[in-house]
Design a protein around this motif. Structure first.
Motif, PDB file in Angstrom:
ATOM      1  N   GLU A  41       0.821  -1.217   0.000  1.00 32.51           N
ATOM      2  CA  GLU A  41       0.000   0.000   0.000  1.00 32.51           C
ATOM      3  C   GLU A  41       0.849   1.259   0.000  1.00 32.51           C
ATOM      4  O   GLU A  41       0.423   2.300  -0.491  1.00 32.51           O
ATOM      5  CB  GLU A  41      -0.938   0.004   1.212  1.00 32.51           C
ATOM      6  CG  GLU A  41      -2.047  -1.020   1.103  1.00 32.51           C
ATOM      7  CD  GLU A  41      -2.869  -1.134   2.367  1.00 32.51           C
ATOM      8  OE1 GLU A  41      -2.681  -0.328   3.302  1.00 32.51           O
ATOM      9  OE2 GLU A  41      -3.716  -2.044   2.419  1.00 32.51           O
ATOM     10  N   LEU A  42       2.067   1.177   0.518  1.00 26.62           N
ATOM     11  CA  LEU A  42       2.941   2.349   0.586  1.00 26.62           C
ATOM     12  C   LEU A  42       3.691   2.613  -0.720  1.00 26.62           C
ATOM     13  O   LEU A  42       4.250   3.696  -0.889  1.00 26.62           O
ATOM     14  CB  LEU A  42       3.955   2.182   1.719  1.00 26.62           C
ATOM     15  CG  LEU A  42       3.380   2.173   3.130  1.00 26.62           C
ATOM     16  CD1 LEU A  42       4.473   1.842   4.148  1.00 26.62           C
ATOM     17  CD2 LEU A  42       2.737   3.505   3.457  1.00 26.62           C
ATOM     18  N   LEU A  43       3.719   1.644  -1.621  1.00 26.36           N
ATOM     19  CA  LEU A  43       4.444   1.841  -2.877  1.00 26.36           C
ATOM     20  C   LEU A  43       3.759   2.929  -3.694  1.00 26.36           C
ATOM     21  O   LEU A  43       2.533   3.032  -3.708  1.00 26.36           O
ATOM     22  CB  LEU A  43       4.490   0.539  -3.675  1.00 26.36           C
ATOM     23  CG  LEU A  43       5.289  -0.599  -3.049  1.00 26.36           C
ATOM     24  CD1 LEU A  43       5.159  -1.862  -3.894  1.00 26.36           C
ATOM     25  CD2 LEU A  43       6.748  -0.215  -2.882  1.00 26.36           C
ATOM     26  N   PRO A  44       4.544   3.751  -4.399  1.00 25.79           N
ATOM     27  CA  PRO A  44       3.949   4.840  -5.177  1.00 25.79           C
ATOM     28  C   PRO A  44       3.089   4.357  -6.345  1.00 25.79           C
ATOM     29  O   PRO A  44       2.193   5.072  -6.782  1.00 25.79           O
ATOM     30  CB  PRO A  44       5.151   5.638  -5.681  1.00 25.79           C
ATOM     31  CG  PRO A  44       6.333   4.760  -5.500  1.00 25.79           C
ATOM     32  CD  PRO A  44       5.994   3.754  -4.436  1.00 25.79           C
ATOM     33  N   GLU A  45       3.345   3.193  -6.875  1.00 27.68           N
ATOM     34  CA  GLU A  45       2.497   2.601  -7.910  1.00 27.68           C
ATOM     35  C   GLU A  45       2.565   1.087  -7.785  1.00 27.68           C
ATOM     36  O   GLU A  45       3.370   0.553  -7.034  1.00 27.68           O
ATOM     37  CB  GLU A  45       2.897   3.071  -9.316  1.00 27.68           C
ATOM     38  CG  GLU A  45       4.213   2.548  -9.811  1.00 27.68           C
ATOM     39  CD  GLU A  45       4.503   2.975 -11.252  1.00 27.68           C
ATOM     40  OE1 GLU A  45       3.576   3.007 -12.082  1.00 27.68           O
ATOM     41  OE2 GLU A  45       5.662   3.270 -11.530  1.00 27.68           O
ATOM     42  N   ALA A  46       1.704   0.426  -8.529  1.00 29.42           N
ATOM     43  CA  ALA A  46       1.636  -1.030  -8.460  1.00 29.42           C
ATOM     44  C   ALA A  46       2.964  -1.657  -8.881  1.00 29.42           C
ATOM     45  O   ALA A  46       3.704  -1.098  -9.695  1.00 29.42           O
ATOM     46  CB  ALA A  46       0.514  -1.539  -9.363  1.00 29.42           C
ATOM     47  N   HIS A  83      10.568  -1.899  -9.223  1.00 32.29           N
ATOM     48  CA  HIS A  83       9.399  -2.776  -9.279  1.00 32.29           C
ATOM     49  C   HIS A  83       9.827  -4.236  -9.182  1.00 32.29           C
ATOM     50  O   HIS A  83       9.202  -5.039  -8.492  1.00 32.29           O
ATOM     51  CB  HIS A  83       8.627  -2.561 -10.592  1.00 32.29           C
ATOM     52  CG  HIS A  83       7.978  -1.225 -10.680  1.00 32.29           C
ATOM     53  ND1 HIS A  83       8.676  -0.089 -10.982  1.00 32.29           N
ATOM     54  CD2 HIS A  83       6.703  -0.840 -10.497  1.00 32.29           C
ATOM     55  CE1 HIS A  83       7.864   0.939 -10.992  1.00 32.29           C
ATOM     56  NE2 HIS A  83       6.650   0.515 -10.697  1.00 32.29           N
ATOM     57  N   ARG A  84      10.886  -4.565  -9.885  1.00 27.67           N
ATOM     58  CA  ARG A  84      11.406  -5.934  -9.872  1.00 27.67           C
ATOM     59  C   ARG A  84      11.894  -6.309  -8.465  1.00 27.67           C
ATOM     60  O   ARG A  84      11.620  -7.405  -7.971  1.00 27.67           O
ATOM     61  CB  ARG A  84      12.536  -6.031 -10.891  1.00 27.67           C
ATOM     62  CG  ARG A  84      13.034  -7.394 -11.166  1.00 27.67           C
ATOM     63  CD  ARG A  84      14.100  -7.320 -12.278  1.00 27.67           C
ATOM     64  NE  ARG A  84      14.938  -8.464 -12.241  1.00 27.67           N
ATOM     65  CZ  ARG A  84      14.650  -9.612 -12.828  1.00 27.67           C
ATOM     66  NH1 ARG A  84      13.539  -9.733 -13.526  1.00 27.67           N
ATOM     67  NH2 ARG A  84      15.461 -10.634 -12.732  1.00 27.67           N
ATOM     68  N   ALA A  85      12.587  -5.371  -7.808  1.00 28.75           N
ATOM     69  CA  ALA A  85      13.061  -5.615  -6.439  1.00 28.75           C
ATOM     70  C   ALA A  85      11.875  -5.804  -5.494  1.00 28.75           C
ATOM     71  O   ALA A  85      11.909  -6.677  -4.616  1.00 28.75           O
ATOM     72  CB  ALA A  85      13.956  -4.465  -5.976  1.00 28.75           C
ATOM     73  N   ALA A  86      10.824  -5.008  -5.660  1.00 29.89           N
ATOM     74  CA  ALA A  86       9.635  -5.145  -4.815  1.00 29.89           C
ATOM     75  C   ALA A  86       8.965  -6.495  -5.061  1.00 29.89           C
ATOM     76  O   ALA A  86       8.550  -7.169  -4.114  1.00 29.89           O
ATOM     77  CB  ALA A  86       8.650  -4.006  -5.087  1.00 29.89           C
ATOM     78  N   LEU A  87       8.877  -6.909  -6.331  1.00 30.65           N
ATOM     79  CA  LEU A  87       8.274  -8.208  -6.645  1.00 30.65           C
ATOM     80  C   LEU A  87       9.088  -9.343  -6.029  1.00 30.65           C
ATOM     81  O   LEU A  87       8.530 -10.289  -5.475  1.00 30.65           O
ATOM     82  CB  LEU A  87       8.155  -8.393  -8.160  1.00 30.65           C
ATOM     83  CG  LEU A  87       7.535  -9.717  -8.611  1.00 30.65           C
ATOM     84  CD1 LEU A  87       6.102  -9.869  -8.096  1.00 30.65           C
ATOM     85  CD2 LEU A  87       7.567  -9.811 -10.133  1.00 30.65           C
ATOM     86  N   GLN A  88      10.403  -9.235  -6.100  1.00 32.52           N
ATOM     87  CA  GLN A  88      11.248 -10.273  -5.521  1.00 32.52           C
ATOM     88  C   GLN A  88      11.037 -10.353  -4.007  1.00 32.52           C
ATOM     89  O   GLN A  88      10.901 -11.446  -3.451  1.00 32.52           O
ATOM     90  CB  GLN A  88      12.713  -9.998  -5.846  1.00 32.52           C
ATOM     91  CG  GLN A  88      13.625 -11.107  -5.375  1.00 32.52           C
ATOM     92  CD  GLN A  88      15.063 -10.931  -5.853  1.00 32.52           C
ATOM     93  OE1 GLN A  88      15.428  -9.903  -6.423  1.00 32.52           O
ATOM     94  NE2 GLN A  88      15.873 -11.933  -5.640  1.00 32.52           N
ATOM     95  N   LEU A  89      10.978  -9.206  -3.347  1.00 34.03           N
ATOM     96  CA  LEU A  89      10.753  -9.190  -1.899  1.00 34.03           C
ATOM     97  C   LEU A  89       9.384  -9.769  -1.562  1.00 34.03           C
ATOM     98  O   LEU A  89       9.247 -10.591  -0.648  1.00 34.03           O
ATOM     99  CB  LEU A  89      10.877  -7.764  -1.356  1.00 34.03           C
ATOM    100  CG  LEU A  89      10.604  -7.601   0.142  1.00 34.03           C
ATOM    101  CD1 LEU A  89      11.625  -8.369   0.969  1.00 34.03           C
ATOM    102  CD2 LEU A  89      10.607  -6.130   0.517  1.00 34.03           C
ATOM    103  N   PHE A 118      -1.184  -5.304  -8.825  1.00 31.81           N
ATOM    104  CA  PHE A 118      -1.589  -4.773 -10.121  1.00 31.81           C
ATOM    105  C   PHE A 118      -2.316  -3.448  -9.949  1.00 31.81           C
ATOM    106  O   PHE A 118      -2.855  -3.162  -8.881  1.00 31.81           O
ATOM    107  CB  PHE A 118      -2.482  -5.786 -10.845  1.00 31.81           C
ATOM    108  CG  PHE A 118      -1.725  -7.002 -11.296  1.00 31.81           C
ATOM    109  CD1 PHE A 118      -1.114  -7.026 -12.540  1.00 31.81           C
ATOM    110  CD2 PHE A 118      -1.585  -8.100 -10.469  1.00 31.81           C
ATOM    111  CE1 PHE A 118      -0.388  -8.134 -12.947  1.00 31.81           C
ATOM    112  CE2 PHE A 118      -0.861  -9.212 -10.877  1.00 31.81           C
ATOM    113  CZ  PHE A 118      -0.261  -9.227 -12.121  1.00 31.81           C
ATOM    114  N   PRO A 119      -2.357  -2.621 -11.020  1.00 27.88           N
ATOM    115  CA  PRO A 119      -3.050  -1.324 -10.915  1.00 27.88           C
ATOM    116  C   PRO A 119      -4.513  -1.504 -10.517  1.00 27.88           C
ATOM    117  O   PRO A 119      -5.181  -2.432 -10.987  1.00 27.88           O
ATOM    118  CB  PRO A 119      -2.947  -0.737 -12.330  1.00 27.88           C
ATOM    119  CG  PRO A 119      -1.864  -1.495 -13.010  1.00 27.88           C
ATOM    120  CD  PRO A 119      -1.800  -2.852 -12.347  1.00 27.88           C
TER     121      PRO A 119
END
Length: 185
Positions: A41-46, A83-89, A118-119
């Protein structure tokens, strides 16, 4: 939606995940899940930005599990670095949360996370092409595939035979086709 955690507890869970520590040392499974959702929820975008949404849906819509895995690799490879780093985490935390009960909860964890990656707003053309239920199913397929095969998506390993597909919680089990005996038997 689950318990609300103070910011420092969310950060403690995320740091433990980044360091590869046991999440139970800093939070209950429910607290770790809440931390993960708070992080999203804190990420600036999906995590999957709008411009990649259609490509991910099309790749996830591939019927064969091995072909789906191969189709999703370029989608993840094209994600911007953060985004890739967030997905990996997120995938690592999902796997760790599911490991707390021997992996039995991975379908539920993936189901809880899939829509959050996702958006929220879907353009009309995409909404017409992929209806709400279909998008939800494809989001689940995409996130489940990445969560089951992190070595392929994040370590550059070659795809091997895909693991059995995750079944969404409450989905009916597919029965294997009946086997036939030898001809003339």
């Amino acid at each position: 939606c689950g318990p609300q955690l103070p910011g420092r507890e969310v950060e403690a869970v995320l740091e433990a995940a980044r360091r590869g520590e046991d999440l139970r040392a800093v939070a209950s499974p429910e607290g770790a899940a809440a931390a993960l959702l708070a992080y999203l929820e804190l990420l600036p975008e999906a995590v999957f930005p709008a411009e990649s949404h259609r490509a991910v849906l099309a790749a996830a819509n591939t019927q064969d599990a091995d072909a789906r895995l191969r189709a999703l690799v370029p989608c993840v490879d094209r994600l911007p670095g953060p985004h890739r780093a967030a997905l990996q985490l997120v995938c690592e935390m999902a796997r760790r949360l599911a490991a707390l009960d021997g992996g039995e909860s991975l379908p539920e964890v993936v189901a809880e996370l899939a829509e959050a990656l996702f958006p929220a707003r879907v353009p009309g053309a995409l909404a017409r092409e992929f209806g709400d239920r279909m998008r939800a199913r494809l989001h689940y397929q995409a996130v489940g595939c990445v969560a089951q095969h992190p070595q392929v998506f994040f370590d550059g390993a070659q795809p091997t035979v895909a693991q059995p597909e995750l079944r969404p919680p409450g989905a009916p089990r597919r029965e294997p086709p009946p086997t036939r005996g030898p001809p003339g038997g």
